[in-house]
Write an enzyme that holds these catalytic residues in place. Structure first.
Site, PDB file in Angstrom:
ATOM      1  N   ASP A  94       9.403 -20.283  -9.828  1.00 30.62           N
ATOM      2  CA  ASP A  94      10.271 -19.904  -8.695  1.00 30.62           C
ATOM      3  C   ASP A  94      11.743 -20.114  -9.062  1.00 30.62           C
ATOM      4  O   ASP A  94      12.602 -19.270  -8.806  1.00 30.62           O
ATOM      5  CB  ASP A  94       9.972 -20.786  -7.470  1.00 30.62           C
ATOM      6  CG  ASP A  94       8.580 -20.618  -6.913  1.00 30.62           C
ATOM      7  OD1 ASP A  94       8.417 -19.889  -5.930  1.00 30.62           O
ATOM      8  OD2 ASP A  94       7.632 -21.218  -7.482  1.00 30.62           O
ATOM      9  N   GLU A 117      15.165 -17.280  -1.391  1.00 30.29           N
ATOM     10  CA  GLU A 117      14.304 -18.362  -0.893  1.00 30.29           C
ATOM     11  C   GLU A 117      14.649 -19.681  -1.583  1.00 30.29           C
ATOM     12  O   GLU A 117      14.571 -20.737  -0.964  1.00 30.29           O
ATOM     13  CB  GLU A 117      12.823 -18.030  -1.143  1.00 30.29           C
ATOM     14  CG  GLU A 117      11.925 -19.158  -0.652  1.00 30.29           C
ATOM     15  CD  GLU A 117      10.449 -18.988  -0.914  1.00 30.29           C
ATOM     16  OE1 GLU A 117      10.025 -17.911  -1.377  1.00 30.29           O
ATOM     17  OE2 GLU A 117       9.708 -19.950  -0.665  1.00 30.29           O
ATOM     18  N   LEU A 160       9.689 -15.404  -6.303  1.00 33.99           N
ATOM     19  CA  LEU A 160       8.262 -15.490  -6.656  1.00 33.99           C
ATOM     20  C   LEU A 160       7.501 -15.516  -5.333  1.00 33.99           C
ATOM     21  O   LEU A 160       7.604 -16.505  -4.595  1.00 33.99           O
ATOM     22  CB  LEU A 160       7.988 -16.768  -7.469  1.00 33.99           C
ATOM     23  CG  LEU A 160       6.686 -16.858  -8.282  1.00 33.99           C
ATOM     24  CD1 LEU A 160       6.700 -18.079  -9.191  1.00 33.99           C
ATOM     25  CD2 LEU A 160       5.426 -16.810  -7.467  1.00 33.99           C
ATOM     26  N   THR A 163       3.528 -18.123  -4.288  1.00 29.95           N
ATOM     27  CA  THR A 163       3.606 -19.325  -5.136  1.00 29.95           C
ATOM     28  C   THR A 163       2.297 -20.110  -5.079  1.00 29.95           C
ATOM     29  O   THR A 163       1.840 -20.627  -6.107  1.00 29.95           O
ATOM     30  CB  THR A 163       4.778 -20.222  -4.689  1.00 29.95           C
ATOM     31  OG1 THR A 163       5.980 -19.459  -4.764  1.00 29.95           O
ATOM     32  CG2 THR A 163       4.915 -21.442  -5.582  1.00 29.95           C
ATOM     33  N   SER A 226      -3.292 -13.045   5.317  1.00 28.13           N
ATOM     34  CA  SER A 226      -2.995 -14.172   4.420  1.00 28.13           C
ATOM     35  C   SER A 226      -4.263 -14.959   4.088  1.00 28.13           C
ATOM     36  O   SER A 226      -5.142 -15.108   4.931  1.00 28.13           O
ATOM     37  CB  SER A 226      -1.994 -15.090   5.115  1.00 28.13           C
ATOM     38  OG  SER A 226      -1.904 -16.311   4.423  1.00 28.13           O
ATOM     39  N   HIS A 229      -1.988 -18.904   4.590  1.00 23.72           N
ATOM     40  CA  HIS A 229      -1.225 -19.202   5.813  1.00 23.72           C
ATOM     41  C   HIS A 229      -1.791 -18.347   6.945  1.00 23.72           C
ATOM     42  O   HIS A 229      -1.039 -17.693   7.676  1.00 23.72           O
ATOM     43  CB  HIS A 229       0.262 -18.895   5.637  1.00 23.72           C
ATOM     44  CG  HIS A 229       0.900 -19.569   4.469  1.00 23.72           C
ATOM     45  ND1 HIS A 229       0.874 -19.067   3.183  1.00 23.72           N
ATOM     46  CD2 HIS A 229       1.581 -20.738   4.385  1.00 23.72           C
ATOM     47  CE1 HIS A 229       1.519 -19.887   2.369  1.00 23.72           C
ATOM     48  NE2 HIS A 229       1.952 -20.906   3.063  1.00 23.72           N
ATOM     49  N   LYS A 256       0.348  -7.577  -0.176  1.00 16.83           N
ATOM     50  CA  LYS A 256      -0.321  -6.986   0.981  1.00 16.83           C
ATOM     51  C   LYS A 256       0.335  -5.667   1.397  1.00 16.83           C
ATOM     52  O   LYS A 256      -0.364  -4.737   1.789  1.00 16.83           O
ATOM     53  CB  LYS A 256      -0.373  -8.005   2.132  1.00 16.83           C
ATOM     54  CG  LYS A 256      -1.382  -9.129   1.810  1.00 16.83           C
ATOM     55  CD  LYS A 256      -1.679 -10.027   2.981  1.00 16.83           C
ATOM     56  CE  LYS A 256      -0.771 -11.210   3.143  1.00 16.83           C
ATOM     57  NZ  LYS A 256      -0.967 -12.265   2.110  1.00 16.83           N
TER      58      LYS A 256
HETATM   59  N1  LIG Z   1       3.563 -20.056   8.243  1.00 18.21           N
HETATM   60  C1  LIG Z   1       4.385 -19.861   7.227  1.00 18.21           C
HETATM   61  N2  LIG Z   1       5.484 -20.628   7.073  1.00 18.21           N
HETATM   62  C2  LIG Z   1       6.318 -20.428   6.021  1.00 18.21           C
HETATM   63  N3  LIG Z   1       6.132 -19.481   5.079  1.00 18.21           N
HETATM   64  C3  LIG Z   1       5.063 -18.688   5.199  1.00 18.21           C
HETATM   65  C4  LIG Z   1       4.146 -18.832   6.277  1.00 18.21           C
HETATM   66  N4  LIG Z   1       3.189 -17.885   6.148  1.00 18.21           N
HETATM   67  C5  LIG Z   1       3.485 -17.216   5.026  1.00 18.21           C
HETATM   68  N5  LIG Z   1       4.607 -17.681   4.460  1.00 18.21           N
HETATM   69  C6  LIG Z   1       5.204 -17.227   3.196  1.00 18.21           C
HETATM   70  O1  LIG Z   1       5.010 -15.838   3.112  1.00 18.21           O
HETATM   71  C7  LIG Z   1       4.576 -15.459   1.821  1.00 18.21           C
HETATM   72  C8  LIG Z   1       3.221 -14.780   1.919  1.00 18.21           C
HETATM   73  O2  LIG Z   1       2.282 -15.689   2.430  1.00 18.21           O
HETATM   74  P1  LIG Z   1       0.737 -15.427   2.337  1.00 18.21           P
HETATM   75  O3  LIG Z   1       0.383 -15.312   0.911  1.00 18.21           O
HETATM   76  O4  LIG Z   1       0.126 -16.602   3.002  1.00 18.21           O
HETATM   77  O5  LIG Z   1       0.505 -14.155   3.082  1.00 18.21           O
HETATM   78  C9  LIG Z   1       4.563 -16.732   0.986  1.00 18.21           C
HETATM   79  O6  LIG Z   1       5.832 -16.749   0.349  1.00 18.21           O
HETATM   80  P2  LIG Z   1       6.189 -17.609  -0.988  1.00 18.21           P
HETATM   81  O7  LIG Z   1       4.998 -17.663  -1.835  1.00 18.21           O
HETATM   82  O8  LIG Z   1       7.308 -16.801  -1.532  1.00 18.21           O
HETATM   83  O9  LIG Z   1       6.641 -18.930  -0.495  1.00 18.21           O
HETATM   84  C10 LIG Z   1       4.453 -17.822   2.027  1.00 18.21           C
HETATM   85  O10 LIG Z   1       5.039 -19.036   1.643  1.00 18.21           O
HETATM   86 MG   LIG Z   2       7.402 -15.064  -0.409  1.00 19.23          MG
HETATM   87 MG   LIG Z   3       7.831 -20.339  -1.146  1.00 20.37          MG
HETATM   88 MG   LIG Z   4       8.825 -17.189  -2.865  1.00 23.00          MG
END
Ligand SMILES: Nc1ncnc2c1ncn2[C@@H]1O[C@H](COP(=O)(O)O)[C@@H](OP(=O)(O)O)[C@H]1O
Ligand SMILES: [Mg+2]
Ligand SMILES: [Mg+2]
Ligand SMILES: [Mg+2]
Length: 337
Positions: A94, A117, A160, A163, A226, A229, A256
């Protein structure tokens, strides 16, 4: 003889004046130099140039992401927790990608607002500047330049994305992203997959190197969500589309969005609709919004509102993304959060 009894030699007066000028120049040279520099900084930026620079930044960041993964030098740590209590991971991938991407854009257009970010506490001096060469595929697709005021631009970068999956060595989900919003409206989107050397780009009302698929299942859509998350997204989707709804859990917001499009990669899963119900940030979703918008699709909050890509990083209202379907009808099917 002067009236005061002091004799002024013309040479002395000249030397005195020159010394005075020297002192004034010394005092103000910094100010003058700054004025000249800020005058020289572009007041307008060509969006076609900014697209080419965004692609270059995403690719160079992606090289760092790939290298650090291959060297197994992630040094992962938690930089905090999400509102739902999940660890927010930070790796050397990152950070090194951020350094490349952020500095390349800032060194090329110093007066642009760039929101990344990540942050670089070490402030490593990265001097790379873009060579201003617009690649042939961009020149062939977008024939004209389009100037916009620099002050109307907000750049969002995700050095990135996915992550969490990167730390689990699920490389297919990882992307680097750049988005350019003008007055808060996304106009440039770049999503780059470093491990398959694939880049999708688009300029709204300009052109892109990616298309929508020819058909989508609007009645019983397959929903991509997701995997790390998710919140209550599964129940949410089933309430809208029935208990038999196919739900595809996947990492990365960039991944996605690409799953809704016609991406030339058999291994990249295909979905009809992308839904996210937890908090998310604008660097995660701006590039995807721009790509979809350029191809006639939509990414809105779960209530169907457009997201303003200026100001704060937060998106509170969840997400629903679709293309080649009636987005309003889709939103109307969604339950209240
Ligand atoms: N509830 C949440 N709070 C903060 N960031 C979130 C989140 N849900 C998803 N994200 C961020 O959105 C991106 C896609 O999430 P996911 O893979 O879960 O769909 C990831 O970015 P990063 O990997 O750049 O931090 C993740 O950290
Ligand atoms: Mg992201
Ligand atoms: Mg992140
Ligand atoms: Mg990121």
């Amino acid at each position: 003889m002067s009236p005061m009894g002091i004799r002024l030699s013309p040479l002395g007066v000249i030397i005195f004046c020159l010394l005075g000028l020297g002192v004034i120049y010394h005092l103000y040279s910094g100010v003058i130099a700054n004025r000249i520099a800020s005058f020289r900084q572009a007041k307008t930026v060509d969006l076609r140039e900014l697209l080419a620079l965004s692609v270059e930044a995403a690719v160079l960041g992606g090289q760092e992401v790939k290298r650090i993964r291959e060297e197994n030098a992630l040094h992962e740590k938690s930089k905090g927790k999400t509102r739902e209590g999940a660890k927010e991971m930070l790796t050397t991938g990152d950070l090194f990608s951020h350094r490349k991407m952020f500095n390349l854009i800032k060194n090329t257009f110093p007066n642009l607002q760039v929101n990344s970010e990540e942050h670089d506490d070490a402030s490593v001096h990265e001097t790379s500047v873009w060579n201003h060469v617009i690649p042939e595929d961009i020149r062939n697709t977008i024939s004209e330049s389009r100037e916009v005021p620099a002050e109307s631009i907000t750049v969002w970068i995700d050095p990135l994305d996915a992550t969490q999956e990167y730390t689990e060595d699920l490389r297919q989900y990882v992307t680097t992203m750049v988005c350019v919003a003008v007055d808060g409206v996304p106009v440039i989107g770049v999503i780059h997959k470093p491990f398959s050397a694939y880049t999708a780009w688009a300029l709204v009302d300009g052109g892109s190197n990616i298309k929508a698929r020819t058909s989508y299942n609007e009645k019983s859509p397959q929903i991509i969500v997701s995997r790390s998350h998710a919140g209550k997204v599964k129940a949410f989707a089933q309430k809208a589309f029935g208990n038999d709804t196919v739900i595809i859990p996947a990492g990365g917001a960039g991944y996605k969005v690409l799953s809704l499009l016609d991406i030339p990669d058999e291994k990249h899963e295909k979905a009809d609709v992308y839904i996210h119900v937890t908090y998310i940030k604008k660097w995660d979703i701006c590039a995807g919004t721009a790509l979809l918008k350029a191809l006639g699709g939509h990414m809105t909050t779960l209530k169907g509102e457009e997201i303003d890509y200026a100001g704060s990083e937060a998106n509170e209202g969840g997400l629903v993304a679709s293309i080649n379907m009636n987005h309003k009808a889709l939103v109307d099917k969604l339950p209240n959060m």
